[in-house]
Motif scaffolding. Structure first.
Motif, PDB file in Angstrom:
ATOM      1  N   TRP A  68       0.835  -1.204   0.151  1.00 42.43           N
ATOM      2  CA  TRP A  68      -0.078   0.085   0.105  1.00 42.43           C
ATOM      3  C   TRP A  68       0.764   1.130   0.090  1.00 42.43           C
ATOM      4  N   ARG A  69       2.192   1.123   0.584  1.00 42.30           N
ATOM      5  CA  ARG A  69       2.909   2.243   0.681  1.00 42.30           C
ATOM      6  C   ARG A  69       3.300   2.854  -0.675  1.00 42.30           C
ATOM      7  N   PRO A  70       4.125   1.818  -1.557  1.00 45.18           N
ATOM      8  CA  PRO A  70       4.363   2.459  -2.956  1.00 45.18           C
ATOM      9  C   PRO A  70       2.915   2.898  -3.745  1.00 45.18           C
ATOM     10  N   ASN A  71       1.934   2.375  -3.557  1.00 46.89           N
ATOM     11  CA  ASN A  71       0.730   2.558  -4.044  1.00 46.89           C
ATOM     12  C   ASN A  71       0.359   3.904  -3.949  1.00 46.89           C
ATOM     13  N   PHE A  72       0.259   4.334  -2.559  1.00 42.16           N
ATOM     14  CA  PHE A  72       0.117   5.678  -1.803  1.00 42.16           C
ATOM     15  C   PHE A  72       0.923   6.584  -2.380  1.00 42.16           C
ATOM     16  N   ALA A  73       2.054   6.279  -2.386  1.00 40.97           N
ATOM     17  CA  ALA A  73       3.322   7.083  -3.031  1.00 40.97           C
ATOM     18  C   ALA A  73       3.025   7.536  -4.338  1.00 40.97           C
ATOM     19  N   PHE A  74       2.394   6.431  -5.200  1.00 41.86           N
ATOM     20  CA  PHE A  74       2.257   6.551  -6.611  1.00 41.86           C
ATOM     21  C   PHE A  74       0.988   7.671  -6.755  1.00 41.86           C
ATOM     22  N   VAL A  75      -0.046   7.587  -5.907  1.00 34.55           N
ATOM     23  CA  VAL A  75      -1.340   8.313  -6.168  1.00 34.55           C
ATOM     24  C   VAL A  75      -0.923   9.725  -5.850  1.00 34.55           C
ATOM     25  N   LEU A  76       0.006   9.929  -4.826  1.00 30.33           N
ATOM     26  CA  LEU A  76       0.469  11.285  -4.466  1.00 30.33           C
ATOM     27  C   LEU A  76       1.341  11.774  -5.476  1.00 30.33           C
ATOM     28  N   LEU A  77       2.047  11.123  -6.335  1.00 27.15           N
ATOM     29  CA  LEU A  77       3.032  11.470  -7.428  1.00 27.15           C
ATOM     30  C   LEU A  77       1.999  12.583  -8.135  1.00 27.15           C
ATOM     31  N   PHE A  78       0.776  12.204  -8.486  1.00 28.76           N
ATOM     32  CA  PHE A  78       0.051  12.875  -9.357  1.00 28.76           C
ATOM     33  C   PHE A  78      -0.396  14.078  -8.762  1.00 28.76           C
ATOM     34  N   VAL A  79      -0.743  13.946  -7.363  1.00 28.97           N
ATOM     35  CA  VAL A  79      -1.039  15.308  -6.853  1.00 28.97           C
ATOM     36  C   VAL A  79       0.216  16.156  -6.771  1.00 28.97           C
ATOM     37  N   ALA A  80       1.155  15.788  -6.630  1.00 24.98           N
ATOM     38  CA  ALA A  80       2.557  16.436  -6.634  1.00 24.98           C
ATOM     39  C   ALA A  80       2.892  17.368  -7.912  1.00 24.98           C
ATOM     40  N   LEU A  81       2.599  16.342  -8.792  1.00 23.26           N
ATOM     41  CA  LEU A  81       2.992  16.887 -10.419  1.00 23.26           C
ATOM     42  C   LEU A  81       1.979  17.808 -10.957  1.00 23.26           C
ATOM     43  N   ALA A  82       0.845  17.778 -10.551  1.00 23.34           N
ATOM     44  CA  ALA A  82      -0.266  18.630 -10.959  1.00 23.34           C
ATOM     45  C   ALA A  82       0.316  20.165 -10.987  1.00 23.34           C
ATOM     46  N   PRO A  83       0.452  20.731  -9.889  1.00 20.29           N
ATOM     47  CA  PRO A  83       0.882  22.115  -9.896  1.00 20.29           C
ATOM     48  C   PRO A  83       2.002  22.336 -10.737  1.00 20.29           C
TER      49      PRO A  83
END
Lengths: 250, 375
Positions: free
Chosen positions: B108-123
């Motif tokens: 779940w940890r890399p999965n979560f990091a993967f989802v957050l990656l998009f949140v971080a990339l968007a701006p």
């Protein structure tokens, strides 16, 4: 020959400049009074652009002194930045920043150099855009404007720094004939408002109308300088006569 | 001669109306005529190519979908039920392809990091992201958050880096390399144009060395020789070493691409900035760099895509990227001979990532294009 008892804005004495081994400016002596309007003309390669570019140190002179509003130009960066913020220049090719809107072009220097608050800088910029008669173009990019409009933005951008002197380096040479007038109109308005101006230009009509003095340069020297009536009607030097006959003959 | 030619209807000067264009030069029929059937040769090519395309597509659909098998225990079982692709190998090993040997309970940890990656990339990627400023703060913190999530510590169980593999590993190396090499490349490009000779020399030497050496050689240096240079007893994680090498390698390329962009900026831009009293750093930050970056977008993205694909080279020094996992799977007696399926699957992953980067760069170029005449 500025009028007596006027404040001297620019004082150039015994100034020389070389490009490599080429002696481009020779023993230039020039006093410009506050509110004086000077038009500099001469054949290409005569050093007229180089002369005004020395005044805000876009070119570095090698001998002699240039004093602008009491500050001497030297290698001292503080002095250079001080002078640059008081001397505006308008280029032949406008040199607007293509990635910024017209408004951003105008507010950039006030915000980053003068530390003017953004709101204030924008209000100021809109005032000047109004003055050069393109307030409606504020949010466009330079690439979306015609040459004449771009040059007027460039004038507004310089004015936003509220300079004491404005230099114009062949401001209409890159424009289509029908756009020259709109730029000259703005320059005439500026001249009539009392701005100290040095204009490198071949627009003799403009010189005749607003200049206090016309300077003719050739081969890196100031050959002749006189008020326009005298300059055009009664040129003294042979080279001046030849030059005038060439540009006024058609 | 019988006098001037008369037209059926004439207009007074200056009153001539705008007529519609001739038939068949605009719209769909105009496009077809211009692009597919403009000449005999073009018509023949169009017909032959369409025939070949149909033939190829039918065979491909057959192999990929109609004759393929998803539910099987081995290659033999696959061949008994279908004539096409044996996707069963992917279906069974997909988790390994994704995570390598990352422990099941912690995925779940890399999965979560993967989802957050998009949140971080968007701006970072899209200037119209709502609350962009606030989100940028998260973007800046993201590398640390992701490292913590994936590696562990501070309450999370530590997962050793040699367990990372598959697409997870590709993303870690690729994204880190891309994100870190851009600022480094900018610094190098500016340094290479510095007036200070020592800075200029350092940057030139670094760039020329990095560009003159194959990435594989650098990875070998990272995996073996770095130990000789470091004081004995210091152990320096292999993955970190790889990340550093990949970043340095890519930054040299970014720097050179950007140098081209910087040189394309007319001197008049810098003169105008000087004349307004802007200092060197302000001019760089506000005038030259934004324009140079914009010009360099295609080249920089090209470098990033190359870097992203080059991450597969880490398999040489024993890290299990998707191709490494693929090799391991092929070594399994049950699945030998399925290299087509396995490598196509890996290719699909790389294609999707790289195509996304390519489209983004096109979009960004359009977005930043200020040189059009508006209506």
């Amino acid at each position: 020959m500025p009028p007596d008892n006027a404040d001297i804005m620019i004082n150039i004495t015994a100034m020389h400049k070389w490009f490599g081994a080429f002696h481009v400016l020779k023993d230039i002596n020039l006093e410009v009074a506050e509110r004086e309007r000077i038009v500099i003309c001469g054949p290409s390669g005569s050093g007229k652009s180089t002369l005004i570019r020395c005044i805000n140190r876009l070119e570095v002179h090698q001998r002699g002194t240039i004093v602008v509003d009491g500050t001497a130009l030297s290698g001292n960066l503080k002095n250079v930045e001080q002078i640059r913020s008081e001397v505006g220049i308008v280029f032949q090719h406008f040199n607007l920043f293509p990635h910024l809107t017209v408004l951003e072009n105008c507010t950039l220097a006030p915000i980053w150099v003068r530390k003017t608050p953004k709101k204030e800088a924008e209000a100021l910029a809109r005032d000047y855009l109004e003055r050069v008669q393109i307030p409606e173009q504020a949010d466009k990019f330079p690439g979306q404007l015609s040459g004449g409009q771009q040059q007027r933005v460039a004038i507004a951008r310089s004015l936003c720094m509220q300079p004491k002197v404005m230099l114009f380096d062949e401001p209409t040479s890159a424009l289509d004939p029908e756009m020259i007038k709109e730029v000259l109109d703005v320059m005439i308005e500026l001249a009539e408002s009392g701005m100290t101006m040095l204009v490198v230009s071949h627009e003799m009509g403009f010189a005749n109308r607003v200049a206090d003095r016309v300077i003719f340069m050739d081969g890196g020297e100031i050959i002749e300088q006189n008020p326009p009536e005298e300059f055009f009607n009664n040129p003294q030097n042979e080279r001046t006569k030849l030059f005038l006959s060439q540009i006024l003959s058609h | 001669m019988t006098g001037p030619v008369t037209t059926p209807r004439s207009y007074p000067p200056g009153q001539y109306p705008n007529l519609p264009p001739p038939r068949g030069t605009t719209g769909l029929s105009g496009w077809l005529r211009a692009n597919l059937f403009s000449s005999t040769a073009n018509t023949i090519l169009t017909l032959v190519f369409t025939g070949l395309l149909v033939e190829f597509l039918m065979a491909a659909v057959d192999w990929f979908f109609l004759g393929s098998v998803i539910d099987a225990r081995s290659r033999v079982e696959c061949r008994q039920t279908g004539s096409g692709a044996c996707w069963a190998v992917i279906a069974i090993r997909v988790e390994q392809f994704t995570y390598g040997f990352y422990p099941l309970a912690e995925r779940w940890r890399p999965n979560f990091a993967f989802v957050l990656l998009f949140v971080a990339l968007a701006p970072v990627l899209f200037d119209r992201t709502p609350y962009r400023r606030q989100m940028m703060i998260f973007s800046l913190a993201y590398p640390f958050i992701a490292a913590w999530l994936i590696h562990g510590g501070l309450g999370l169980k530590i997962v050793d880096t040699h367990l990372y593999g598959g697409f997870l590993l590709t993303l870690i190396v690729g994204v880190t390399g891309i994100v870190a090499s851009l600022p480094l490349g900018i610094g190098l490009a500016l340094g290479r144009q510095s007036r200070l000779l020592s800075i200029r020399l350092i940057c030139i030497c670094f760039i020329e060395f990095m560009r003159g050496v194959p990435l594989i050689a650098l990875l070998f240096v990272a995996s073996t020789m770095l130990n000789y240079f470091l004081p004995p007893g210091t152990s320096f994680n292999l993955l970190v070493r790889v990340l550093i090498m990949v970043t340095l390698f890519a930054s040299a390329y970014v720097a050179e691409v950007l140098r081209g962009g910087l040189q394309a900026i007319p001197l008049g831009q810098i003169e105008a900035a000087d004349a307004l009293g802007l200092s060197y750093w302000k001019t760089t930050w506000l005038i030259t760099l934004p324009q140079a970056l914009k010009i360099s977008i295609p080249g920089i993205v090209n470098t990033f895509i190359a870097l992203y694909k080059d991450t597969t080279l880490v398999v040489i020094i024993g890290l299990l990227d998707p191709l490494g996992i693929g090799r391991a799977v092929l070594a399994d007696a049950k699945w030998t001979g399925l290299s087509t399926e396995i490598y196509l699957f890996c290719a699909l992953f790389f294609f999707v990532s790289c195509f996304a980067m390519s489209r983004y760069s096109l979009w960004l170029e359009k977005r930043l294009n200020t040189n059009y005449l508006s209506e």
